[in-house]
Write a protein that holds these residues in place. Structure first.
Motif, PDB file in Angstrom:
ATOM      1  N   MET A   3      51.871  -6.161 -16.515  1.00  7.63           N
ATOM      2  CA  MET A   3      51.847  -7.030 -15.413  1.00  7.63           C
ATOM      3  C   MET A   3      52.681  -7.884 -15.441  1.00  7.63           C
ATOM      4  O   MET A   3      52.478  -8.921 -16.393  1.00  7.63           O
ATOM      5  CB  MET A   3      50.412  -7.654 -14.896  1.00  7.63           C
ATOM      6  N   ASN A   4      53.501  -8.298 -14.694  1.00  9.82           N
ATOM      7  CA  ASN A   4      54.674  -9.850 -15.168  1.00  9.82           C
ATOM      8  C   ASN A   4      54.768 -10.580 -13.626  1.00  9.82           C
ATOM      9  O   ASN A   4      54.640  -9.855 -12.632  1.00  9.82           O
ATOM     10  CB  ASN A   4      56.146  -9.175 -15.161  1.00  9.82           C
ATOM     11  N   PRO A   5      53.582 -11.336 -13.792  1.00 11.75           N
ATOM     12  CA  PRO A   5      53.626 -12.106 -12.736  1.00 11.75           C
ATOM     13  C   PRO A   5      55.192 -12.938 -12.275  1.00 11.75           C
ATOM     14  O   PRO A   5      54.943 -13.992 -11.298  1.00 11.75           O
ATOM     15  CB  PRO A   5      52.769 -13.579 -13.227  1.00 11.75           C
ATOM     16  N   SER A   6      55.844 -12.796 -13.023  1.00 11.81           N
ATOM     17  CA  SER A   6      57.022 -13.843 -12.592  1.00 11.81           C
ATOM     18  C   SER A   6      57.643 -11.769 -11.672  1.00 11.81           C
ATOM     19  O   SER A   6      59.305 -12.229 -11.400  1.00 11.81           O
ATOM     20  CB  SER A   6      58.480 -14.101 -13.572  1.00 11.81           C
ATOM     21  N   ALA A   7      57.747 -10.476 -11.802  1.00 17.70           N
ATOM     22  CA  ALA A   7      58.459 -10.156 -10.670  1.00 17.70           C
ATOM     23  C   ALA A   7      57.224  -9.681  -9.648  1.00 17.70           C
ATOM     24  O   ALA A   7      56.035  -9.888  -9.416  1.00 17.70           O
ATOM     25  CB  ALA A   7      58.706  -8.573 -11.118  1.00 17.70           C
ATOM     26  N   TYR A  66      42.470 -29.051 -15.862  1.00 24.54           N
ATOM     27  CA  TYR A  66      43.351 -30.109 -16.983  1.00 24.54           C
ATOM     28  C   TYR A  66      45.202 -30.088 -16.311  1.00 24.54           C
ATOM     29  O   TYR A  66      45.471 -31.116 -16.508  1.00 24.54           O
ATOM     30  CB  TYR A  66      42.999 -30.678 -17.974  1.00 24.54           C
ATOM     31  N   GLY A  67      45.270 -28.549 -15.504  1.00 29.71           N
ATOM     32  CA  GLY A  67      46.703 -29.010 -15.268  1.00 29.71           C
ATOM     33  C   GLY A  67      47.235 -28.012 -16.913  1.00 29.71           C
ATOM     34  O   GLY A  67      48.506 -28.140 -16.482  1.00 29.71           O
ATOM     35  N   SER A  68      46.977 -27.532 -17.791  1.00 25.07           N
ATOM     36  CA  SER A  68      47.787 -27.322 -18.939  1.00 25.07           C
ATOM     37  C   SER A  68      46.926 -25.919 -19.015  1.00 25.07           C
ATOM     38  O   SER A  68      45.978 -25.528 -19.761  1.00 25.07           O
ATOM     39  CB  SER A  68      47.200 -27.824 -19.858  1.00 25.07           C
ATOM     40  N   ASN A  69      47.674 -24.790 -18.555  1.00 24.91           N
ATOM     41  CA  ASN A  69      47.133 -23.758 -18.531  1.00 24.91           C
ATOM     42  C   ASN A  69      47.302 -23.246 -19.308  1.00 24.91           C
ATOM     43  O   ASN A  69      48.255 -22.321 -20.083  1.00 24.91           O
ATOM     44  CB  ASN A  69      47.532 -22.503 -17.002  1.00 24.91           C
ATOM     45  N   LEU A  70      46.806 -22.578 -20.867  1.00 24.46           N
ATOM     46  CA  LEU A  70      46.722 -22.104 -21.786  1.00 24.46           C
ATOM     47  C   LEU A  70      46.207 -20.555 -22.630  1.00 24.46           C
ATOM     48  O   LEU A  70      47.031 -19.618 -22.956  1.00 24.46           O
ATOM     49  CB  LEU A  70      46.681 -22.908 -23.483  1.00 24.46           C
ATOM     50  N   GLU A  71      45.475 -20.303 -21.348  1.00 24.22           N
ATOM     51  CA  GLU A  71      44.683 -18.964 -21.749  1.00 24.22           C
ATOM     52  C   GLU A  71      44.008 -18.297 -19.978  1.00 24.22           C
ATOM     53  O   GLU A  71      43.917 -19.588 -19.314  1.00 24.22           O
ATOM     54  CB  GLU A  71      43.500 -18.779 -22.594  1.00 24.22           C
ATOM     55  N   VAL A  72      44.301 -17.081 -19.616  1.00 22.01           N
ATOM     56  CA  VAL A  72      43.876 -16.529 -18.739  1.00 22.01           C
ATOM     57  C   VAL A  72      42.372 -16.903 -19.013  1.00 22.01           C
ATOM     58  O   VAL A  72      41.529 -17.161 -19.675  1.00 22.01           O
ATOM     59  CB  VAL A  72      43.906 -15.560 -18.534  1.00 22.01           C
ATOM     60  N   VAL A  73      41.921 -17.265 -17.450  1.00 20.37           N
ATOM     61  CA  VAL A  73      40.579 -17.320 -17.307  1.00 20.37           C
ATOM     62  C   VAL A  73      39.623 -17.049 -17.890  1.00 20.37           C
ATOM     63  O   VAL A  73      39.665 -15.370 -17.374  1.00 20.37           O
ATOM     64  CB  VAL A  73      40.279 -18.117 -15.642  1.00 20.37           C
ATOM     65  N   LYS A 119      45.997 -12.180 -22.703  1.00 18.17           N
ATOM     66  CA  LYS A 119      47.306 -12.847 -21.780  1.00 18.17           C
ATOM     67  C   LYS A 119      48.595 -12.561 -22.739  1.00 18.17           C
ATOM     68  O   LYS A 119      49.377 -13.045 -21.705  1.00 18.17           O
ATOM     69  CB  LYS A 119      46.617 -14.182 -23.074  1.00 18.17           C
ATOM     70  N   LYS A 120      48.394 -12.015 -23.624  1.00 13.04           N
ATOM     71  CA  LYS A 120      49.817 -11.541 -23.636  1.00 13.04           C
ATOM     72  C   LYS A 120      51.090 -12.000 -24.967  1.00 13.04           C
ATOM     73  O   LYS A 120      50.628 -13.308 -25.253  1.00 13.04           O
ATOM     74  CB  LYS A 120      50.363  -9.898 -23.323  1.00 13.04           C
ATOM     75  N   ASP A 121      52.245 -12.587 -23.326  1.00 13.53           N
ATOM     76  CA  ASP A 121      52.999 -13.329 -23.683  1.00 13.53           C
ATOM     77  C   ASP A 121      53.494 -13.891 -22.476  1.00 13.53           C
ATOM     78  O   ASP A 121      55.172 -14.368 -22.235  1.00 13.53           O
ATOM     79  CB  ASP A 121      54.397 -11.911 -24.288  1.00 13.53           C
ATOM     80  N   LEU A 122      52.691 -14.427 -22.176  1.00 13.83           N
ATOM     81  CA  LEU A 122      52.210 -14.838 -20.517  1.00 13.83           C
ATOM     82  C   LEU A 122      53.185 -15.922 -21.020  1.00 13.83           C
ATOM     83  O   LEU A 122      52.458 -17.127 -21.530  1.00 13.83           O
ATOM     84  CB  LEU A 122      51.672 -15.044 -19.494  1.00 13.83           C
ATOM     85  N   THR A 123      53.640 -16.538 -20.027  1.00 14.64           N
ATOM     86  CA  THR A 123      54.073 -18.413 -19.986  1.00 14.64           C
ATOM     87  C   THR A 123      53.410 -18.926 -19.124  1.00 14.64           C
ATOM     88  O   THR A 123      52.506 -18.428 -18.521  1.00 14.64           O
ATOM     89  CB  THR A 123      55.876 -18.999 -19.406  1.00 14.64           C
ATOM     90  N   GLU A 124      53.236 -20.750 -19.356  1.00 14.11           N
ATOM     91  CA  GLU A 124      52.241 -21.304 -18.649  1.00 14.11           C
ATOM     92  C   GLU A 124      52.742 -21.176 -17.497  1.00 14.11           C
ATOM     93  O   GLU A 124      51.407 -21.137 -16.479  1.00 14.11           O
ATOM     94  CB  GLU A 124      52.648 -22.754 -19.226  1.00 14.11           C
ATOM     95  N   ASP A 125      53.757 -21.343 -16.204  1.00 13.95           N
ATOM     96  CA  ASP A 125      54.134 -21.155 -14.919  1.00 13.95           C
ATOM     97  C   ASP A 125      52.751 -19.589 -14.817  1.00 13.95           C
ATOM     98  O   ASP A 125      52.340 -19.582 -13.558  1.00 13.95           O
ATOM     99  CB  ASP A 125      54.887 -20.996 -14.713  1.00 13.95           C
ATOM    100  N   GLU A 126      53.246 -18.837 -15.384  1.00 21.97           N
ATOM    101  CA  GLU A 126      52.523 -17.669 -14.548  1.00 21.97           C
ATOM    102  C   GLU A 126      51.502 -17.250 -15.056  1.00 21.97           C
ATOM    103  O   GLU A 126      50.590 -17.068 -14.239  1.00 21.97           O
ATOM    104  CB  GLU A 126      53.284 -16.577 -16.189  1.00 21.97           C
ATOM    105  N   LEU A 127      51.374 -18.270 -16.478  1.00 23.56           N
ATOM    106  CA  LEU A 127      49.421 -18.130 -16.174  1.00 23.56           C
ATOM    107  C   LEU A 127      48.716 -18.834 -15.170  1.00 23.56           C
ATOM    108  O   LEU A 127      47.508 -19.061 -14.708  1.00 23.56           O
ATOM    109  CB  LEU A 127      49.299 -18.719 -17.945  1.00 23.56           C
TER     110      LEU A 127
END
Length: 390
Positions: free
Chosen positions: A1-5, A41-48, A54-62
């Motif tokens: 899954m690619n949240p940027s596409a 906190y506004g800093s997404n580092l993992e999937v809830v 998580k794989k290679d997801l970026t912060e904005d995709e997370l």
């Protein structure tokens, strides 16, 4: 899954439908999972809750995934009969009708997951210019959970009063910003957090309310948890919560009628989160702008190479001279002529892979050293005598 596409929401909903583990959390446990992954906190580092890899997801995709999963969880718990995608679009349309917003052009017409993708993309304030984004100090919205709280209210009557959001933001501003502005000496974290809060407010023309009024505005349990956690984040400016700040937080929790154990949990959690992740959160970073550009570009290049690894490796195999030079670069420095050949042949390859087109744009060549850094990971281990398998 690619949240940027395009199509990522359909894909995510299909995966969640199979697993359904998101719905096994009770409300308090789900909120704790949101806080632990950084969404609160506004800093997404993992999937809830680690619901998907998580794989290679970026912060904005997370951030996109966590916002959608939180809205989905809220919708499911409400037992609403309106389909999820339609319900979310109705919610943002309701807000838009009451106040012109930055995603106005996305509303109207037939509701679809693609339309919702556009709304979420706009909502988390992603800068589309990838090179500019690397120089931005903040790339996410600090107050996304306000949307979730407002959506909960919307689901009760299938409508939302704009005063709810306005009052909630006024309470957040009164408590969090007053804490920050009251500090005699503000460090980089404090100044940056003030700007982040201010830029995240949907209503920047709010009338400032005092502390007492702010407490009266906050009524539900989740609102109280959220306000306390934001205050904990605000007081963590010097990478610790001192005695005076801890007294303030205890008083705040008491005024919100929260148990002492809950107050201590919020303080301990924010300490643990920021201490454990201080190197991965831009808000805590004191890196200069060049280092910030390099680090963020490195993440982007690594993601692009990982996602295109099979095709890229095949293209490299077909270019024997480039393959040899890249493999040699893992054990020695290439001379100027060899570096020029690598650059030219890489750009030719990137022309055949659309998602790597960023590298053939003006200025894209600046990222090529990063490409060369990550490509050796694709090569057979026989080419790299110094490779250590993880």
């Amino acid at each position: 899954m690619n949240p940027s596409a395009q199509g990522w929401i359909k894909k995510l909903l299909k995966e969640i439908e199979k697993e359904k583990s998101i719905f096994n959390f009770n409300e308090e446990a789900f909120y704790h999972a949101l806080r632990n992954c950084g969404f609160i906190y506004g800093s997404n580092l993992e999937v809830v809750g680690g619901i998907i890899n998580k794989k290679d997801l970026t912060e904005d995709e997370l951030c996109k995934i966590n916002l959608l999963l939180t809205l989905l969880y809220t919708h499911n718990k409400s037992k609403s009969e309106i389909p999820f995608v339609d319900s979310i679009i109705n919610f943002y349309t309701d807000i838009n009708e009451l106040k012109i917003s930055f995603f106005q052009e996305l509303l109207g017409g037939k509701k679809s997951s693609e339309q919702l993708e556009g709304i979420i993309h706009k909502r988390i304030q992603i800068d589309a210019n990838v090179l500019t984004k690397n120089f931005n100090y903040f790339i996410i919205n600090a107050l996304l959970f306000v949307d979730v709280l407002a959506y909960r209210e919307f689901l009760k009557n299938n409508t939302i009063s704009i005063d709810y959001i306005r009052n909630l933001e006024a309470a957040i501003e009164a408590i969090s910003l007053d804490v920050l502005n009251s500090k005699t000496l503000k460090n980089q974290y404090d100044e940056s957090l003030i700007k982040l809060f201010e830029s995240s407010l949907r209503f920047k023309d709010n009338v400032h309310v005092n502390y007492k009024k702010a407490i009266e505005i906050i009524k539900t349990k989740q609102e109280k948890y959220y306000i306390l956690d934001l205050a904990c984040m605000a007081t963590w400016g010097d990478r610790t919560i001192d005695d005076k700040e801890q007294q303030f937080l205890i008083q705040l929790g008491t005024d919100l009628n929260l148990h002492t154990s809950r107050i201590n949990q919020s303080i301990n959690t924010v300490n643990h989160f920021y201490t454990a992740n201080k190197d991965n959160i831009a808000l805590l970073s004191s890196k200069n702008i060049v280092q910030s550009f390099y680090n963020n570009s490195s993440k982007m290049v690594n993601k692009l190479i990982t996602r295109n690894s099979k095709r890229l490796y095949q293209e490299l195999k077909d270019s024997k001279e480039l393959m040899i030079l890249l493999s040699q670069s893992t054990v020695r420095d290439l001379n100027n002529e060899e570096q020029k050949k690598v650059q030219e042949q890489l750009l030719d390859i990137f022309k055949s892979i659309p998602s790597l087109a960023i590298f053939i744009l003006p200025g894209g060549a600046l990222l090529l050293p990063l490409v060369i850094k990550f490509i050796p990971k694709l090569l057979p281990s026989a080419f790299d005598d110094n490779r250590i398998d993880d």
